[in-house]
Scaffold this motif. Sequence first.
Motif, PDB file in Angstrom:
ATOM      1  N   CYS A  40     -54.927 -42.379  -1.276  1.00  0.00           N
ATOM      2  CA  CYS A  40     -54.772 -41.773  -2.603  1.00  0.00           C
ATOM      3  C   CYS A  40     -55.837 -40.719  -2.850  1.00  0.00           C
ATOM      4  O   CYS A  40     -56.204 -40.448  -4.001  1.00  0.00           O
ATOM      5  CB  CYS A  40     -54.822 -42.855  -3.680  1.00  0.00           C
ATOM      6  SG  CYS A  40     -53.478 -44.056  -3.575  1.00  0.00           S
ATOM      7  N   VAL A  41     -56.340 -40.130  -1.776  1.00  0.00           N
ATOM      8  CA  VAL A  41     -57.394 -39.120  -1.877  1.00  0.00           C
ATOM      9  C   VAL A  41     -56.838 -37.734  -1.569  1.00  0.00           C
ATOM     10  O   VAL A  41     -56.855 -36.835  -2.387  1.00  0.00           O
ATOM     11  CB  VAL A  41     -58.573 -39.449  -0.935  1.00  0.00           C
ATOM     12  CG1 VAL A  41     -59.635 -38.357  -1.001  1.00  0.00           C
ATOM     13  CG2 VAL A  41     -59.173 -40.799  -1.296  1.00  0.00           C
ATOM     14  N   GLY A  42     -56.359 -37.534  -0.322  1.00  0.00           N
ATOM     15  CA  GLY A  42     -55.820 -36.238   0.051  1.00  0.00           C
ATOM     16  C   GLY A  42     -56.844 -35.323   0.683  1.00  0.00           C
ATOM     17  O   GLY A  42     -57.888 -35.757   1.180  1.00  0.00           O
ATOM     18  N   GLU A  47     -67.590 -32.436   2.782  1.00  0.00           N
ATOM     19  CA  GLU A  47     -66.133 -32.531   2.822  1.00  0.00           C
ATOM     20  C   GLU A  47     -65.647 -32.677   4.265  1.00  0.00           C
ATOM     21  O   GLU A  47     -66.009 -31.888   5.140  1.00  0.00           O
ATOM     22  CB  GLU A  47     -65.507 -31.288   2.177  1.00  0.00           C
ATOM     23  CG  GLU A  47     -63.998 -31.411   2.008  1.00  0.00           C
ATOM     24  CD  GLU A  47     -63.421 -30.325   1.125  1.00  0.00           C
ATOM     25  OE1 GLU A  47     -62.510 -29.616   1.605  1.00  0.00           O
ATOM     26  OE2 GLU A  47     -63.870 -30.190  -0.027  1.00  0.00           O
ATOM     27  N   GLN A  48     -64.838 -33.675   4.489  1.00  0.00           N
ATOM     28  CA  GLN A  48     -64.236 -33.938   5.803  1.00  0.00           C
ATOM     29  C   GLN A  48     -62.776 -34.315   5.568  1.00  0.00           C
ATOM     30  O   GLN A  48     -62.457 -35.488   5.377  1.00  0.00           O
ATOM     31  CB  GLN A  48     -64.990 -35.053   6.536  1.00  0.00           C
ATOM     32  CG  GLN A  48     -66.435 -34.712   6.857  1.00  0.00           C
ATOM     33  CD  GLN A  48     -67.155 -35.845   7.586  1.00  0.00           C
ATOM     34  OE1 GLN A  48     -66.597 -36.913   7.831  1.00  0.00           O
ATOM     35  NE2 GLN A  48     -68.410 -35.608   7.928  1.00  0.00           N
ATOM     36  N   PRO A  49     -61.869 -33.339   5.547  1.00  0.00           N
ATOM     37  CA  PRO A  49     -60.515 -33.573   5.039  1.00  0.00           C
ATOM     38  C   PRO A  49     -59.691 -34.604   5.793  1.00  0.00           C
ATOM     39  O   PRO A  49     -58.730 -35.139   5.226  1.00  0.00           O
ATOM     40  CB  PRO A  49     -59.864 -32.190   5.102  1.00  0.00           C
ATOM     41  CG  PRO A  49     -60.718 -31.379   6.020  1.00  0.00           C
ATOM     42  CD  PRO A  49     -62.103 -31.917   5.897  1.00  0.00           C
ATOM     43  N   ALA A  50     -60.053 -34.920   7.033  1.00  0.00           N
ATOM     44  CA  ALA A  50     -59.288 -35.921   7.785  1.00  0.00           C
ATOM     45  C   ALA A  50     -59.905 -37.319   7.708  1.00  0.00           C
ATOM     46  O   ALA A  50     -59.389 -38.256   8.314  1.00  0.00           O
ATOM     47  CB  ALA A  50     -59.165 -35.498   9.244  1.00  0.00           C
ATOM     48  N   PRO A  59     -49.645 -40.942  -0.422  1.00  0.00           N
ATOM     49  CA  PRO A  59     -49.319 -40.145  -1.604  1.00  0.00           C
ATOM     50  C   PRO A  59     -50.376 -39.116  -1.947  1.00  0.00           C
ATOM     51  O   PRO A  59     -50.129 -38.217  -2.749  1.00  0.00           O
ATOM     52  CB  PRO A  59     -49.201 -41.202  -2.705  1.00  0.00           C
ATOM     53  CG  PRO A  59     -50.137 -42.279  -2.285  1.00  0.00           C
ATOM     54  CD  PRO A  59     -50.050 -42.319  -0.784  1.00  0.00           C
ATOM     55  N   GLY A  60     -51.580 -39.229  -1.373  1.00  0.00           N
ATOM     56  CA  GLY A  60     -52.608 -38.218  -1.577  1.00  0.00           C
ATOM     57  C   GLY A  60     -52.121 -36.861  -1.112  1.00  0.00           C
ATOM     58  O   GLY A  60     -51.408 -36.750  -0.105  1.00  0.00           O
ATOM     59  N   LEU A  61     -52.511 -35.807  -1.816  1.00  0.00           N
ATOM     60  CA  LEU A  61     -51.976 -34.471  -1.581  1.00  0.00           C
ATOM     61  C   LEU A  61     -52.631 -33.788  -0.390  1.00  0.00           C
ATOM     62  O   LEU A  61     -53.850 -33.726  -0.283  1.00  0.00           O
ATOM     63  CB  LEU A  61     -52.199 -33.614  -2.843  1.00  0.00           C
ATOM     64  CG  LEU A  61     -51.766 -32.157  -2.763  1.00  0.00           C
ATOM     65  CD1 LEU A  61     -50.254 -32.052  -2.625  1.00  0.00           C
ATOM     66  CD2 LEU A  61     -52.257 -31.394  -3.998  1.00  0.00           C
ATOM     67  N   TYR A  62     -51.808 -33.246   0.493  1.00  0.00           N
ATOM     68  CA  TYR A  62     -52.242 -32.356   1.570  1.00  0.00           C
ATOM     69  C   TYR A  62     -51.455 -31.062   1.441  1.00  0.00           C
ATOM     70  O   TYR A  62     -50.263 -31.086   1.140  1.00  0.00           O
ATOM     71  CB  TYR A  62     -52.043 -33.013   2.939  1.00  0.00           C
ATOM     72  CG  TYR A  62     -53.010 -34.152   3.157  1.00  0.00           C
ATOM     73  CD1 TYR A  62     -54.246 -33.940   3.745  1.00  0.00           C
ATOM     74  CD2 TYR A  62     -52.700 -35.444   2.730  1.00  0.00           C
ATOM     75  CE1 TYR A  62     -55.160 -34.980   3.905  1.00  0.00           C
ATOM     76  CE2 TYR A  62     -53.598 -36.492   2.880  1.00  0.00           C
ATOM     77  CZ  TYR A  62     -54.828 -36.254   3.468  1.00  0.00           C
ATOM     78  OH  TYR A  62     -55.724 -37.270   3.616  1.00  0.00           O
ATOM     79  N   VAL A  63     -52.136 -29.935   1.648  1.00  0.00           N
ATOM     80  CA  VAL A  63     -51.525 -28.638   1.348  1.00  0.00           C
ATOM     81  C   VAL A  63     -51.437 -27.770   2.600  1.00  0.00           C
ATOM     82  O   VAL A  63     -52.148 -27.990   3.584  1.00  0.00           O
ATOM     83  CB  VAL A  63     -52.322 -27.891   0.254  1.00  0.00           C
ATOM     84  CG1 VAL A  63     -52.256 -28.651  -1.059  1.00  0.00           C
ATOM     85  CG2 VAL A  63     -53.777 -27.667   0.671  1.00  0.00           C
ATOM     86  N   THR A  64     -50.575 -26.764   2.526  1.00  0.00           N
ATOM     87  CA  THR A  64     -50.433 -25.809   3.630  1.00  0.00           C
ATOM     88  C   THR A  64     -51.314 -24.589   3.450  1.00  0.00           C
ATOM     89  O   THR A  64     -51.456 -23.794   4.377  1.00  0.00           O
ATOM     90  CB  THR A  64     -48.976 -25.364   3.756  1.00  0.00           C
ATOM     91  OG1 THR A  64     -48.541 -24.821   2.503  1.00  0.00           O
ATOM     92  CG2 THR A  64     -48.075 -26.534   4.126  1.00  0.00           C
ATOM     93  N   GLY A  65     -51.884 -24.430   2.250  1.00  0.00           N
ATOM     94  CA  GLY A  65     -52.778 -23.311   1.995  1.00  0.00           C
ATOM     95  C   GLY A  65     -53.936 -23.741   1.122  1.00  0.00           C
ATOM     96  O   GLY A  65     -53.741 -24.141  -0.022  1.00  0.00           O
ATOM     97  N   ASP A  66     -55.168 -23.668   1.655  1.00  0.00           N
ATOM     98  CA  ASP A  66     -56.367 -24.105   0.935  1.00  0.00           C
ATOM     99  C   ASP A  66     -57.457 -23.045   1.107  1.00  0.00           C
ATOM    100  O   ASP A  66     -58.175 -23.052   2.114  1.00  0.00           O
ATOM    101  CB  ASP A  66     -56.831 -25.459   1.483  1.00  0.00           C
ATOM    102  CG  ASP A  66     -58.170 -25.901   0.902  1.00  0.00           C
ATOM    103  OD1 ASP A  66     -58.620 -25.290  -0.087  1.00  0.00           O
ATOM    104  OD2 ASP A  66     -58.765 -26.861   1.435  1.00  0.00           O
ATOM    105  N   PRO A  67     -57.587 -22.116   0.145  1.00  0.00           N
ATOM    106  CA  PRO A  67     -58.606 -21.065   0.279  1.00  0.00           C
ATOM    107  C   PRO A  67     -60.020 -21.604   0.426  1.00  0.00           C
ATOM    108  O   PRO A  67     -60.877 -20.933   1.005  1.00  0.00           O
ATOM    109  CB  PRO A  67     -58.457 -20.268  -1.026  1.00  0.00           C
ATOM    110  CG  PRO A  67     -57.099 -20.572  -1.536  1.00  0.00           C
ATOM    111  CD  PRO A  67     -56.813 -21.984  -1.104  1.00  0.00           C
ATOM    112  N   GLY A  68     -60.279 -22.804  -0.097  1.00  0.00           N
ATOM    113  CA  GLY A  68     -61.619 -23.374  -0.023  1.00  0.00           C
ATOM    114  C   GLY A  68     -61.818 -24.328   1.126  1.00  0.00           C
ATOM    115  O   GLY A  68     -62.804 -25.071   1.143  1.00  0.00           O
TER     116      GLY A  68
END
Length: 396
Positions: free
Chosen positions: A261-263, A276-279, A298-307
């Motif tokens: 539930c983090v993403g 930050e360690q997105p995986a 359900p945590g959000l993962y995106v295809t475009g993350d400028p940051g």
Amino acid sequence: MASNRGLAYVKPGVVELRDIAFPELALGDRKCHHGVILKIVSTNICGSDQHMVRGRTTAPEGLILGHEITGEVLEKGRDVEYLEVGDLVSVPFNIACGRCRNCKEQQTGICTNVNEARPGAAYGYVDMGGWIGGQAEYVMVPYADFNLLKFPDKDQALTKIRDLTLLSDILPTGYHGAVTAGVKPGAVVYVAGAGPVGLACAASCHLLGAAVVIVGDLIPERLAQARSFGCETVDLRKDASLADQIAQIVGVPEVDCTVDCVGFEARGHGHSHSVEQPATVLNAAMEVTRAGGGIGIPGLYVTGDPGGVDDNAKIGNLSIRIGLGWAKSHHFTTGQCPVMKYNRNLMQAILYDKIKIADAVNVQVISLEDGPSGYQDFDKGAAKKYVIDPHGIVAA
């Protein structure tokens, strides 16, 4: 012409209340005979909104935010047959046509007719079809007969509106994460993240009969909120590994199911918790979930993350140890929750007092004018779910 106001994303870190157009029953230059205009009773700030406000998506300036909506039917189109003016309704955050193959298979989160860019649409969200958001006074909802969940007794619903407002997203989303991870009576579950979705997921795990629900987070106040309704907790700032902390609770370093539930804005565990360690969450989930267990995402993962932390993260390409998940025969379920699959039954659970979801997520009711400060407080990690009350109906 009636007036309307809404919360707009201006630039990273800045949300402001603006005058906006009063909604019309129209889709571009054609009439929307299947839609309704709602007077918004409650509309909630979501962690997904916060990703945009932090500048972590390609959201445009001026986007009116808000995909968690409960409202009263103010006007209805010619073709709306089963709703009446005055009905109180919950709005699934997924916008769905009810006609395409995916909608007919209950996969309303990936409707193919409501967004030219990709399957799936939502109110007030980047790349999700350009639909105007509901953190406002009034909003237009299309395909109303299909999309909207009418509360059977309006007066009763208003007495439980702090709970029922959560049907538009976080309760079904948390429940979906638990169901897809395989939570069932007697299960031992790890829920990563004690934000509102994580807390809603933990409460859903209890509803589904889990024996032990363990919630992990970096913020002590959110962990305290999880403990307030019977969850075990792990403090991910500690140097002890997640597996070791789980073993201290249940005797073995593994669980039956994990829900992420983090993403994509995940941070490291232990001494690296400020980085930050997105995986991180996905890899930790595979480590602590038993062989044959399930992982709901359900945590959000995106295809475009400028940051994003590197060029790969900026396009959603993460260093996931999929070999471990394969070796342990894990099953994974990702994507938006198909809210309509669950919201009616969860409404019944609320109305018959089987779940106290507003208490679990610590609902805090605020005015539309206080929306910008609500975003600021939420961004600081407040252990609250902010519910906006544009017309003072919830407070009354």
